[in-house]
Design a protein around this motif. Structure first.
Motif, PDB file in Angstrom:
ATOM      1  N   TYR B  13       0.852  -1.178   0.000  1.00  0.00           N
ATOM      2  CA  TYR B  13       0.000   0.000   0.000  1.00  0.00           C
ATOM      3  C   TYR B  13       0.893   1.235   0.000  1.00  0.00           C
ATOM      4  CZ  TYR B  13       0.624   0.092   5.156  1.00  0.00           C
ATOM      5  OH  TYR B  13       1.136   0.134   6.435  1.00  0.00           O
ATOM      6  N   GLU B  14       0.289   2.391  -0.050  1.00  0.00           N
ATOM      7  CA  GLU B  14       1.082   3.628  -0.105  1.00  0.00           C
ATOM      8  C   GLU B  14       0.895   4.440   1.165  1.00  0.00           C
ATOM      9  OE1 GLU B  14       0.622   6.140  -3.472  1.00  0.00           O
ATOM     10  OE2 GLU B  14       1.536   4.720  -4.850  1.00  0.00           O
ATOM     11  N   ILE B  15       1.975   5.079   1.564  1.00  0.00           N
ATOM     12  CA  ILE B  15       1.920   6.045   2.669  1.00  0.00           C
ATOM     13  C   ILE B  15       2.551   7.332   2.156  1.00  0.00           C
ATOM     14  CG2 ILE B  15       2.714   6.605   4.991  1.00  0.00           C
ATOM     15  CD1 ILE B  15       2.671   3.672   5.674  1.00  0.00           C
ATOM     16  N   CYS B  20       4.675   0.995   0.483  1.00  0.00           N
ATOM     17  CA  CYS B  20       4.867   0.319   1.775  1.00  0.00           C
ATOM     18  C   CYS B  20       4.605  -1.169   1.586  1.00  0.00           C
ATOM     19  CB  CYS B  20       3.914   0.891   2.810  1.00  0.00           C
ATOM     20  SG  CYS B  20       3.986   0.038   4.396  1.00  0.00           S
ATOM     21  N   ASP B  53       6.252  -2.294   6.663  1.00  0.00           N
ATOM     22  CA  ASP B  53       5.295  -2.425   7.776  1.00  0.00           C
ATOM     23  C   ASP B  53       5.418  -3.835   8.352  1.00  0.00           C
ATOM     24  OD1 ASP B  53       3.123  -2.703   9.431  1.00  0.00           O
ATOM     25  OD2 ASP B  53       1.689  -1.750   8.069  1.00  0.00           O
ATOM     26  N   ALA B 110       1.037   3.393  10.921  1.00  0.00           N
ATOM     27  CA  ALA B 110       1.002   4.042   9.600  1.00  0.00           C
ATOM     28  C   ALA B 110       0.761   5.544   9.728  1.00  0.00           C
ATOM     29  CB  ALA B 110      -0.085   3.389   8.747  1.00  0.00           C
ATOM     30  N   GLU B 111      -0.001   5.954  10.729  1.00  0.00           N
ATOM     31  CA  GLU B 111      -0.274   7.381  10.911  1.00  0.00           C
ATOM     32  C   GLU B 111       1.019   8.137  11.219  1.00  0.00           C
ATOM     33  OE1 GLU B 111      -2.053   4.897  12.387  1.00  0.00           O
ATOM     34  OE2 GLU B 111      -3.727   5.079  10.977  1.00  0.00           O
ATOM     35  N   GLU B 114       3.014   8.370   8.123  1.00  0.00           N
ATOM     36  CA  GLU B 114       2.448   9.406   7.253  1.00  0.00           C
ATOM     37  C   GLU B 114       2.984  10.782   7.662  1.00  0.00           C
ATOM     38  OE1 GLU B 114      -0.534   8.735   5.126  1.00  0.00           O
ATOM     39  OE2 GLU B 114      -0.294  10.739   4.296  1.00  0.00           O
TER      40      GLU B 114
END
Lengths: 130, 123
Positions: B13-15, B20, B53, B110-111, B114
């Motif tokens: 996925y993308e961050i 990621c 991750d 993930a936050e 980000e």
């Protein structure tokens, strides 16, 4: 395993093909024995890491070799393993050194003998480790 | 970490516009090749700022750590870096024992990743 055997001491031998696919078999078998010996979950998870690293060292040795043999023995005090693989020397590169550090960190005792080569690992049972 | 072997799968996925990789299951000497291929794929596609991750891992050993460190070296050689997401105490302990906690920037979710990556442009 009977209760008497678990209390007094016994052993078994596990022979595995020299393939990474069987590393998980070693981990889970040793975890099963450790659980029967009353070793707690966290300590078992630690010992699984130590066993994995020992297998990694034996599988990445420079020479091709035969099957990996794990002699498993227990006493009222500890669970002990001797992992061997005939056919060469243990690796000595940076990755191997990291594997050794991790292996010894996650066991309660251990030693490496270049003859064989042979890796000894020990995990204390609750009564002795408490 | 789990009681039984789980086959490794890898989600992407993308961050903040950066790719990621999220390995899910066990990374050991048998499965590490899958992770290596995924990391190499991103690097060869020109991505040099990567996120790994580790929250989906139930098991990680030194072969997996070594591969992640090698991918980080390649990313840095290409002018980027690799950020780790990890809140798993067992994996954090492994990172600490091997000194990788001093090498990698590690965030807990993930936050947080980000926020760290938000100001950086992709690649």
């Amino acid at each position: 395993m009977s209760a008497d055997i678990l209390a007094t001491g016994e052993g078994l031998r596990l022979t595995l093909p020299p393939s990474p696919a069987f590393a998980v078999v070693a981990r889970l078998t040793i975890a099963g024995v450790a659980a029967r010996l009353g070793i707690d979950t966290e300590a078992i998870e630690d010992f699984k890491v130590a066993v994995s690293e020992a297998i990694n060292l034996l599988l990445t040795q420079p020479a091709t070799g035969g099957p990996i043999t794990i002699d498993v023995a227990w006493t009222p005090e500890a669970l002990s393993l001797v992992l061997t693989r005939e056919g060469g020397a243990l690796p000595n590169d940076e990755e191997a050194q990291i594997a050794e550090v991790v292996m010894f960190e996650y066991a309660d005792g251990g030693a490496i003998s270049p003859d064989g080569p042979e890796i000894h690992l020990t995990k204390l049972r609750p009564a002795a480790g408490a | 970490m789990g009681d039984s072997a789980q086959p490794l799968r890898i989600e992407t996925y993308e961050i903040a516009g950066h790719p990621c990789l999220k390995p899910i299951g066990e990374v050991d000497i048998a499965s590490v090749g899958t992770l290596q291929e995924a990391m190499a794929g991103l690097l060869e596609a020109g991505h040099s700022r990567l996120v790994m991750d580790l929250q989906g891992l139930t098991y990680l050993d030194s072969t997996g750590l070594g591969s992640i460190a090698a991918a980080r070296r390649r990313a840095r050689e290409a002018g980027g870096d690799m950020l780790l997401i990890c809140a798993n105490s067992r994996i954090l302990r492994l990172l600490s024992i091997t000194g990788m906690d001093l090498v990698f920037r590690i965030v807990r979710n993930a936050e947080e990743a980000e926020r760290v990556l938000g100001g950086e442009s992709p690649r």
